[in-house]
Design a protein around this motif. Structure first.
Motif, PDB file in Angstrom:
ATOM      1  N   PRO A  27     126.688  38.910 -66.926  1.00 23.38           N
ATOM      2  CA  PRO A  27     127.449  40.152 -66.909  1.00 23.38           C
ATOM      3  C   PRO A  27     126.975  39.965 -65.154  1.00 23.38           C
ATOM      4  N   HIS A  75     136.170  47.809 -61.723  1.00 24.57           N
ATOM      5  CA  HIS A  75     137.207  47.352 -62.039  1.00 24.57           C
ATOM      6  C   HIS A  75     138.132  46.521 -61.042  1.00 24.57           C
ATOM      7  N   SER A  95     136.955  42.330 -67.178  1.00 24.12           N
ATOM      8  CA  SER A  95     136.436  42.392 -68.336  1.00 24.12           C
ATOM      9  C   SER A  95     134.781  43.931 -67.840  1.00 24.12           C
ATOM     10  N   LYS A  96     135.217  44.492 -66.516  1.00 21.52           N
ATOM     11  CA  LYS A  96     134.382  46.225 -66.910  1.00 21.52           C
ATOM     12  C   LYS A  96     135.237  46.401 -68.210  1.00 21.52           C
ATOM     13  N   ASP A 138     137.575  45.922 -70.660  1.00 21.89           N
ATOM     14  CA  ASP A 138     138.367  44.811 -71.766  1.00 21.89           C
ATOM     15  C   ASP A 138     137.526  44.154 -71.852  1.00 21.89           C
ATOM     16  N   PRO A 139     136.576  43.674 -73.307  1.00 17.14           N
ATOM     17  CA  PRO A 139     136.212  42.719 -73.706  1.00 17.14           C
ATOM     18  C   PRO A 139     136.733  41.851 -73.757  1.00 17.14           C
ATOM     19  N   HIS A 140     138.030  41.632 -74.566  1.00 14.45           N
ATOM     20  CA  HIS A 140     138.556  40.755 -75.071  1.00 14.45           C
ATOM     21  C   HIS A 140     139.064  39.322 -73.913  1.00 14.45           C
ATOM     22  N   VAL A 182     132.207  36.881 -74.845  1.00 15.31           N
ATOM     23  CA  VAL A 182     130.908  37.594 -74.530  1.00 15.31           C
ATOM     24  C   VAL A 182     129.782  36.972 -73.945  1.00 15.31           C
ATOM     25  N   GLU A 225     131.983  37.425 -67.216  1.00 14.20           N
ATOM     26  CA  GLU A 225     132.319  38.997 -66.484  1.00 14.20           C
ATOM     27  C   GLU A 225     134.148  37.342 -66.053  1.00 14.20           C
TER      28      GLU A 225
END
Length: 495
Positions: free
Chosen positions: A314, A320, A354-355, A357-359, A363, A366
């Motif tokens: 991360p 974003h 990715s901030k 929308d984690p998809h 996991v 970033e």
């Protein structure tokens, strides 16, 4: 009518929907393997999903209007999330976050410059008026003639629209602090010219962004493309991917057939959503609207150096959307338009979806998109691209507080001038079409209709209303309507 549409970007998809809704037989030919044009998306083997083009979801009402025209709502296809803050601007002497809430933005303005909260209200009220007239009336004109604009409402509005004032002078009537001026000038960078060469009319962009908010469609901007593609197919349009149109053939001052992947196919009308200049090269020279000299004389919006980056951990302290404005905007603009060279002190933009929308990333990883505006037509070898990547990463690393940021990269892909040419036949690698200068507005843009062939039309960012996602969607609607009027005229003549 049997209609061919060349290209499946926003304008092509829009035209396909409106033409199919009107009852026409619609065939869409796309040279790439998926719809979207500049708004395509790609996925990597190690779990990243990257939008290749648009990332700012502004003017949500205009996009919603498109779906409403076919009995849908955007939320039928994707979930919209309001970004808060909308974005962050990085200056040499500090940062500036733009909140989603307008009242909070007003307080920030007042804290930077006394009296500017009230000035912001005045600016936005004027911008709202321009937005309601400009985006609801101006932009829906096919622009065959200036007479289209002589309605009582537009005539009455002419003075309030500030058509003859330049944007920079207009902003300085309201604000004096450099940060506030930079914030208010930023939206018109999307229009492809210096604020001093953009009509003040385009303060409507500030309203369409800051007042209506900055949004993100979960899954990425490509969700909008997928939704439009679905609507078009539901209406009966047929799509052909990996199909290149190699030639436009004519007979009796009409387009007769398209040569597609080596096969000639007859059509009653053609809508070219492909690059305007490229489309004209598919015609015999005597049937082209414009000469090569015409295109050489146009002022084009910039190209871009883009990097799609994946990081294996991360990245803290990053929003974003982030704009790196530590250097002078005019110096970068001069490099693009006057000197036509790689900038010495570039500004750039970072998107980290990715901030929100984690998809779009594995996991704990970033997803980051870097974009630096560039002059069109310049050399973009890999070594030069890499040199500017290092510059951008150094400034990004300083902002987020990670020293060896480059070592965290586990995916990297660059995209630049030559790629825009290869993938989209973009004239000199332009990314955003023609600049919206006063001399390239409305009737002074390339025409939506071929002047010598009665059934060939053009749509997209190189014609009206101009660059950007909402204008491209509107452009498709304008041209589909023009084709339908041609069909009605032909029907009347045969009855």
């Amino acid at each position: 009518m049997k209609i061919a549409i060349i290209g499946s970007g926003f304008s092509g998809l829009s035209a396909a929907c409106y033409a199919a809704q009107a009852g026409h037989e619609v065939h869409v030919f796309e040279k790439n393997s998926i719809p979207g044009g500049r708004a395509r998306q790609f996925k990597t083997n190690n779990g990243y999903t990257f939008d290749m083009g648009p990332s700012w979801y502004w003017m949500p009402d205009i996009i919603a209007d498109f779906f409403h025209d076919f009995g849908y709502k955007p939320e039928d296809f994707y979930k919209l999330v309001a970004l808060d803050p909308q974005f962050e601007m990085i200056f040499s002497d500090g940062n500036f976050e733009v909140p989603q809430n307008y009242d909070e933005l007003r307080i920030i303005f007042e804290s930077i410059e006394e009296g500017s909260g009230k000035k912001l209200d005045e600016f936005m009220e004027a911008a709202r008026y321009k937005y309601e007239v400009g985006m609801k009336e101006f932009v829906y004109k096919p622009c065959h003639s200036w007479w289209e604009f002589f309605s009582p409402k537009i005539a009455k509005s002419a003075f309030k629209l500030d058509l003859l004032s330049d944007f920079r002078s207009y902003v300085k009537k309201y604000f004096t602090h450099p940060k506030l001026i930079a914030l208010m000038e930023f939206p018109v960078i999307f229009l492809g010219a210096s604020p001093k060469n953009i009509p003040a009319l385009y303060s409507l962009m500030n309203y369409g962004g800051y007042a209506l908010g900055t949004w993100y469609p979960m899954g990425g901007f490509y969700e909008v493309i997928k939704a439009m593609h679905t609507v078009a197919e539901n209406l009966g349009a047929t799509f052909y991917f990996n199909h290149s149109v190699d030639r436009i053939d004519t007979e009796n001052d009409q387009v007769s057939t398209l040569l597609v992947n080596g096969t000639s196919i007859a059509f009653d009308a053609v809508i070219a959503s492909s690059d305007y200049h490229h489309t004209e090269t598919l015609l015999a020279e005597k049937y082209r609207n414009y000469t090569q000299n015409y295109w050489e004389d146009r002022i084009f919006a910039p190209s871009s150096l883009i990097y799609y980056l994946g990081f294996n951990e991360p990245i803290p302290n990053l929003k974003h959307h982030t704009l790196f404005f530590e250097h002078d905007l005019d110096i970068h603009i001069d490099a693009i338009y006057k000197e036509k060279k790689w900038p010495d002190e570039p500004l750039f933009y970072t998107c980290c979806p990715s901030k929100t929308d984690p998809h779009v990333a594995p996991v704990g990883h970033e997803n980051i998109f870097l974009l630096m505006p560039l002059a069109i037509g310049i050399e973009d070898d890999e070594a030069t691209r890499e040199r500017y990547l290092n510059q951008m990463l150094e400034r990004l690393a300083k902002h987020v507080g990670i020293k060896d940021l480059k070592s965290k990269i586990d995916y990297k892909r660059s995209y630049c001038v030559s790629d825009f040419i290869a993938d989209y036949h973009a004239y000199k690698g332009n990314a955003y079409g023609l600049a919206n200068t006063l001399g390239q507005t409305a009737v002074w843009k390339p025409a939506v209709k071929n002047k010598k062939l009665s059934n060939l039309f053009y749509t997209g960012q190189l014609t009206v209303p101009g660059p950007g996602v909402p204008p491209a969607i509107i452009s498709g609607k304008i041209v589909a309507n023009e084709v339908h009027k041609l069909n009605l005229k032909q029907h009347e003549e045969t009855v």
